[in-house]
Scaffold this active site. Structure first.
Site, PDB file in Angstrom:
ATOM      1  N   GLY A  79       0.832  -1.211   0.000  1.00 24.35           N
ATOM      2  CA  GLY A  79       0.000   0.000   0.000  1.00 24.35           C
ATOM      3  C   GLY A  79       0.860   1.252   0.000  1.00 24.35           C
ATOM      4  O   GLY A  79       0.649   2.173  -0.803  1.00 24.35           O
ATOM      5  N   GLY A  80       1.842   1.290   0.895  1.00 23.00           N
ATOM      6  CA  GLY A  80       2.712   2.468   1.001  1.00 23.00           C
ATOM      7  C   GLY A  80       3.465   2.708  -0.294  1.00 23.00           C
ATOM      8  O   GLY A  80       3.581   3.838  -0.768  1.00 23.00           O
ATOM      9  N   GLU A 127       5.195   4.654   6.696  1.00 21.54           N
ATOM     10  CA  GLU A 127       5.795   3.747   7.676  1.00 21.54           C
ATOM     11  C   GLU A 127       5.229   2.379   7.340  1.00 21.54           C
ATOM     12  O   GLU A 127       4.018   2.175   7.397  1.00 21.54           O
ATOM     13  CB  GLU A 127       5.403   4.227   9.078  1.00 21.54           C
ATOM     14  CG  GLU A 127       6.245   3.631  10.164  1.00 21.54           C
ATOM     15  CD  GLU A 127       5.464   2.614  10.943  1.00 21.54           C
ATOM     16  OE1 GLU A 127       5.623   1.415  10.631  1.00 21.54           O
ATOM     17  OE2 GLU A 127       4.709   3.014  11.834  1.00 21.54           O
ATOM     18  N   CYS A 180       3.930  -2.724  14.707  1.00 20.70           N
ATOM     19  CA  CYS A 180       4.964  -2.623  13.675  1.00 20.70           C
ATOM     20  C   CYS A 180       6.347  -2.930  14.244  1.00 20.70           C
ATOM     21  O   CYS A 180       7.272  -3.254  13.512  1.00 20.70           O
ATOM     22  CB  CYS A 180       4.934  -1.261  13.004  1.00 20.70           C
ATOM     23  SG  CYS A 180       4.684   0.065  14.162  1.00 20.70           S
ATOM     24  N   GLU A 236       7.754  -9.979   6.316  1.00 18.88           N
ATOM     25  CA  GLU A 236       7.049  -9.711   7.577  1.00 18.88           C
ATOM     26  C   GLU A 236       5.783 -10.571   7.670  1.00 18.88           C
ATOM     27  O   GLU A 236       5.008 -10.646   6.717  1.00 18.88           O
ATOM     28  CB  GLU A 236       6.644  -8.230   7.637  1.00 18.88           C
ATOM     29  CG  GLU A 236       5.876  -7.879   8.917  1.00 18.88           C
ATOM     30  CD  GLU A 236       5.332  -6.442   8.943  1.00 18.88           C
ATOM     31  OE1 GLU A 236       5.128  -5.842   7.869  1.00 18.88           O
ATOM     32  OE2 GLU A 236       5.104  -5.938  10.048  1.00 18.88           O
TER      33      GLU A 236
HETATM   34  P1  NAP Z   1      -2.987  -1.437   3.771  1.00 18.07           P
HETATM   35  O1  NAP Z   1      -3.573  -2.477   2.915  1.00 18.07           O
HETATM   36  O2  NAP Z   1      -1.639  -0.959   3.407  1.00 18.07           O
HETATM   37  O3  NAP Z   1      -4.020  -0.197   3.761  1.00 18.07           O
HETATM   38  C1  NAP Z   1      -3.784   0.990   4.514  1.00 18.07           C
HETATM   39  C2  NAP Z   1      -4.522   2.152   3.856  1.00 18.07           C
HETATM   40  O4  NAP Z   1      -3.911   2.430   2.594  1.00 18.07           O
HETATM   41  C3  NAP Z   1      -5.981   1.902   3.572  1.00 18.07           C
HETATM   42  O5  NAP Z   1      -6.694   3.109   3.813  1.00 18.07           O
HETATM   43  C4  NAP Z   1      -6.010   1.570   2.099  1.00 18.07           C
HETATM   44  O6  NAP Z   1      -7.188   2.010   1.451  1.00 18.07           O
HETATM   45  C5  NAP Z   1      -4.876   2.387   1.553  1.00 18.07           C
HETATM   46  N1  NAP Z   1      -4.278   1.748   0.382  1.00 18.07           N
HETATM   47  C6  NAP Z   1      -3.582   0.576   0.363  1.00 18.07           C
HETATM   48  N2  NAP Z   1      -3.171   0.305  -0.871  1.00 18.07           N
HETATM   49  C7  NAP Z   1      -3.600   1.310  -1.658  1.00 18.07           C
HETATM   50  C8  NAP Z   1      -3.504   1.590  -3.053  1.00 18.07           C
HETATM   51  N3  NAP Z   1      -2.872   0.743  -3.855  1.00 18.07           N
HETATM   52  N4  NAP Z   1      -4.067   2.711  -3.522  1.00 18.07           N
HETATM   53  C9  NAP Z   1      -4.721   3.547  -2.699  1.00 18.07           C
HETATM   54  N5  NAP Z   1      -4.877   3.330  -1.368  1.00 18.07           N
HETATM   55  C10 NAP Z   1      -4.326   2.235  -0.863  1.00 18.07           C
HETATM   56  O7  NAP Z   1      -2.879  -1.884   5.270  1.00 18.07           O
HETATM   57  P2  NAP Z   1      -3.948  -2.574   6.243  1.00 18.07           P
HETATM   58  O8  NAP Z   1      -5.296  -2.607   5.637  1.00 18.07           O
HETATM   59  O9  NAP Z   1      -3.801  -1.819   7.497  1.00 18.07           O
HETATM   60  O10 NAP Z   1      -3.394  -4.032   6.489  1.00 18.07           O
HETATM   61  C11 NAP Z   1      -3.046  -4.932   5.470  1.00 18.07           C
HETATM   62  C12 NAP Z   1      -1.734  -5.604   5.820  1.00 18.07           C
HETATM   63  O11 NAP Z   1      -0.727  -4.598   6.004  1.00 18.07           O
HETATM   64  C13 NAP Z   1      -1.700  -6.371   7.126  1.00 18.07           C
HETATM   65  O12 NAP Z   1      -2.158  -7.674   7.006  1.00 18.07           O
HETATM   66  C14 NAP Z   1      -0.250  -6.308   7.515  1.00 18.07           C
HETATM   67  O13 NAP Z   1       0.451  -7.354   6.912  1.00 18.07           O
HETATM   68  C15 NAP Z   1       0.237  -4.998   6.959  1.00 18.07           C
HETATM   69  N6  NAP Z   1       0.361  -3.939   7.998  1.00 18.07           N
HETATM   70  C16 NAP Z   1       1.568  -3.676   8.510  1.00 18.07           C
HETATM   71  C17 NAP Z   1       1.703  -2.696   9.482  1.00 18.07           C
HETATM   72  C18 NAP Z   1       3.026  -2.382  10.063  1.00 18.07           C
HETATM   73  O14 NAP Z   1       3.078  -1.539  10.943  1.00 18.07           O
HETATM   74  N7  NAP Z   1       4.095  -2.974   9.631  1.00 18.07           N
HETATM   75  C19 NAP Z   1       0.606  -1.976   9.944  1.00 18.07           C
HETATM   76  C20 NAP Z   1      -0.642  -2.258   9.393  1.00 18.07           C
HETATM   77  C21 NAP Z   1      -0.740  -3.247   8.418  1.00 18.07           C
HETATM   78  P3  NAP Z   1      -8.467   1.094   1.234  1.00 18.07           P
HETATM   79  O15 NAP Z   1      -9.132   1.054   2.572  1.00 18.07           O
HETATM   80  O16 NAP Z   1      -9.224   1.848   0.199  1.00 18.07           O
HETATM   81  O17 NAP Z   1      -7.982  -0.245   0.780  1.00 18.07           O
END
Ligand code: NAP
Length: 536
Positions: A244-245, A264, A301, A392
């Site tokens: 996502g990041g 992050e 994290c 991770e």
């Molecule tokens: P995420 O999938 O990265 O989503 C976080 C935010 O970013 C959401 O609001 C999402 O929007 C947006 N987003 C993600 N991909 C995008 C894209 N391609 N274009 C536009 N917006 C985008 O994280 P998550 O939902 O919190 O968790 C998913 C996985 O991330 C977890 O299973 C874990 O493995 C990992 N994670 C890691 C940490 C860490 O601190 N290391 C923290 C949280 C999560 P939408 O709601 O519209 O999808």
């Protein structure tokens, strides 16, 4: 009350037809509220309002901005228990965690208020003129930090308060003078809306411009992508997955005007456990690490996901002990079914790699969305040869890497991607023999821990929460602590500028009494004789 609508500035709005619900992961059932995803028109309206608000907000005094931040904190407190109940319903996290995280959020808001009230954070530097200098006169030049413009904040799934709607990114951006548009996390959209309502009350009570804050919902990636692409958005704060990041970073980089993204992302937080510590304190460190790996159901994290040691009976004994203690702890609920399925996928992926053994695994049935802990182990040379093992796994899981000797241990550390933290567990008498290990670790991480656990991030000025990529997208900045404000400002110089038009921070008399670098000397004193006219 939760309406399911977006806040476009101070107005509630729901023009779209795409709706969604958040999940109660502990009950594995949908929550009652129905949220309407922001339309493209609403996204545009929120950004336009933020852009207009920026013209006013950036000139608001620090005193008034500080009052705004402390009023947000009071309004969040005033939401009382009903906010904590929604937090628990949407996250599966226990009440004690909700209370603790709310406390941290209020503390962050008040810390940024104190910071801007004191004022020295702007890093003012003044070089007074020397008209008589030859061959050319020296000019009067004065520098300070100024806000960059509207910021988009992506609420994180694992900190519904402290790194979401009014969390550290929002508090630091508002403190710096930047309006904020939050892309609320769909998993806790109700918590987000309630906190947003507190911010909007504070906007109105403190007379802040409409549009200084908006809260948009959406779960289909389109809202976030449109926000980051919008020409009036000037910066992004993000906490979440590497995918996502990185996707948002790439969108920002491809804009006609690229903008900074402070993301992050992932970290496996390596822990080096040295033989002397195992000799003397094996039991202590297996207990501490079982708790750290499973704390918050492994969804921090800074969770230690990788334990590195030198092969031998002591490391084998430690690994067995740690595994037994890890699986004996209570099984916790995960934040969401998709995070739960990511966890199961991740632990199976690592466990199925060639050379990996499962040390201990909780195998009994659990309720839906509850995590079954697992500890695995692998030899150093196998870890070095297979990059999948560096992935991770978000949840109560860790991998112990048994290195042949110190050289292999150093090679393993050097092969790691950037990390938020690195930890050394050691008997202090042996440390001097492992300077290569310490040096290699320092080069891969943002924070190094001695004889402790990496979980439990203290919010204070000296903390660094960031690290080389992919721990964060820019290792020069921290996402936690007051210095997080530096992400949202740019340095700005006034050359030969009239005293009466200078901002208070740069005036000769130093009316704010802040610390400034005046002619290379750090001082809070006024400048007495710099009003000399330049004769050039
Ligand atoms: P995420 O999938 O990265 O989503 C976080 C935010 O970013 C959401 O609001 C999402 O929007 C947006 N987003 C993600 N991909 C995008 C894209 N391609 N274009 C536009 N917006 C985008 O994280 P998550 O939902 O919190 O968790 C998913 C996985 O991330 C977890 O299973 C874990 O493995 C990992 N994670 C890691 C940490 C860490 O601190 N290391 C923290 C949280 C999560 P939408 O709601 O519209 O999808």
């Amino acid at each position: 009350m939760i309406t399911g609508k977006n806040y476009i500035g101070n107005k509630l709005s729901a023009k779209g037809d795409k709706t969604f619900q958040s999940l109660n992961p502990a009950l594995n059932s949908s929550n009652e509220w129905i949220f309407t995803e922001a339309t493209s028109e609403e996204v545009d309206e929120a950004v336009q309002l933020a852009w207009d608000a920026f013209e006013i907000y950036r000139t608001v005094s620090s005193e008034k901005k500080a009052d705004f931040l402390t009023t947000i904190a009071s309004e969040i407190e005033a939401l009382g228990d009903s906010l904590l109940e929604v937090y628990c319903q949407e996250s599966g996290l226990p009440r004690g965690r909700a209370e603790g995280e709310r406390g941290r959020t209020l503390f962050q808001l008040r810390s940024f208020a104190n910071l801007i009230q004191e004022g020295s954070w702007v890093d003012a530097a003044i070089d007074t003129a020397i008209p008589e200098r030859t061959p050319l006169p020296k000019l009067d030049i004065r520098k300070m930090s100024i806000p960059i413009g509207p910021i988009v904040v992506f609420g994180s799934s694992n900190f519904p308060f402290a790194y979401s709607t009014a969390g550290g990114d929002t508090a630091s951006a508002l403190a710096s003078g930047c309006p904020v548009i939050v892309k609320s996390h769909s998993m806790h959209a109700g918590t987000g809306e309630m906190v947003a309502s507190a911010i909007i009350k504070a906007v109105q009570k403190c007379g802040m411009p409409n549009g200084v804050f908006s809260n948009l919902t959406g779960g289909g990636r389109t809202v976030g992508a449109q926000l980051v692409s919008h020409p009036f958005v000037k910066g992004v704060g993000f906490t979440g997955s590497i995918q996502g990041g990185r996707a948002l970073y790439d969108i920002a980089a491809q804009r006609e005007e690229p903008i900074p993204v402070f993301a992050e992302m992932g970290s496996i937080n390596p822990v080096v456990i040295l033989p002397g510590a195992l000799q003397n304190d094996l039991d202590k460190w297996s207990t501490a690490y079982a708790e750290s790996i499973s704390g918050g159901t492994g969804q921090f994290c800074t969770k230690p996901g990788l334990i590195l040691g030198i092969k031998g009976d002591l490391l084998s004994q430690y690994t067995e002990d740690l595994g037994a203690k890890l699986v004996a702890l209570a099984q916790g609920c995960m934040l969401h079914s998709s995070i739960h399925s990511n966890f199961n996928h991740g632990k199976e992926l690592i466990s199925s790699q060639s050379g990996v053994s499962v040390v201990a695994a909780y195998e009994q049935d659990v309720k839906p969305n509850y995590a079954q802990q697992r500890l695995t182990t692998v030899e150093g040379k196998t870890f070095l040869a297979n990059h999948t093992l560096h992935t991770e796994v978000f949840g109560p899981f860790a991998l112990v890497v048994q290195c042949e000797n110190e050289q292999e241990l150093v090679a393993v550390i050097k092969a790691l991607e950037g990390q938020l933290t690195g930890t050394i567990i050691s008997d202090s008498s042996e440390l001097a023999n492992y300077t290569n290990v310490i040096s290699a670790l320092q080069n891969r991480v943002g924070r190094i821990v001695f004889n402790g656990v990496p979980t439990g991030v203290e919010v204070c000025p000296s903390i660094v929460h960031g690290g080389p990529y992919p721990a964060s997208s820019d290792s020069r900045f921290t996402a936690v602590g007051i210095h997080a404000i530096k992400r949202w400002v740019r340095p700005f110089s006034y050359q030969n500028w009239p005293q009466e038009l200078l901002p208070l921070e740069l005036k000769d008399e130093n009316p704010l009494g802040i610390i400034r670098l005046v002619n290379n000397i750090s001082t809070a004193k006024a400048i007495e004789s710099t009003t000399k006219e330049l004769n050039i």
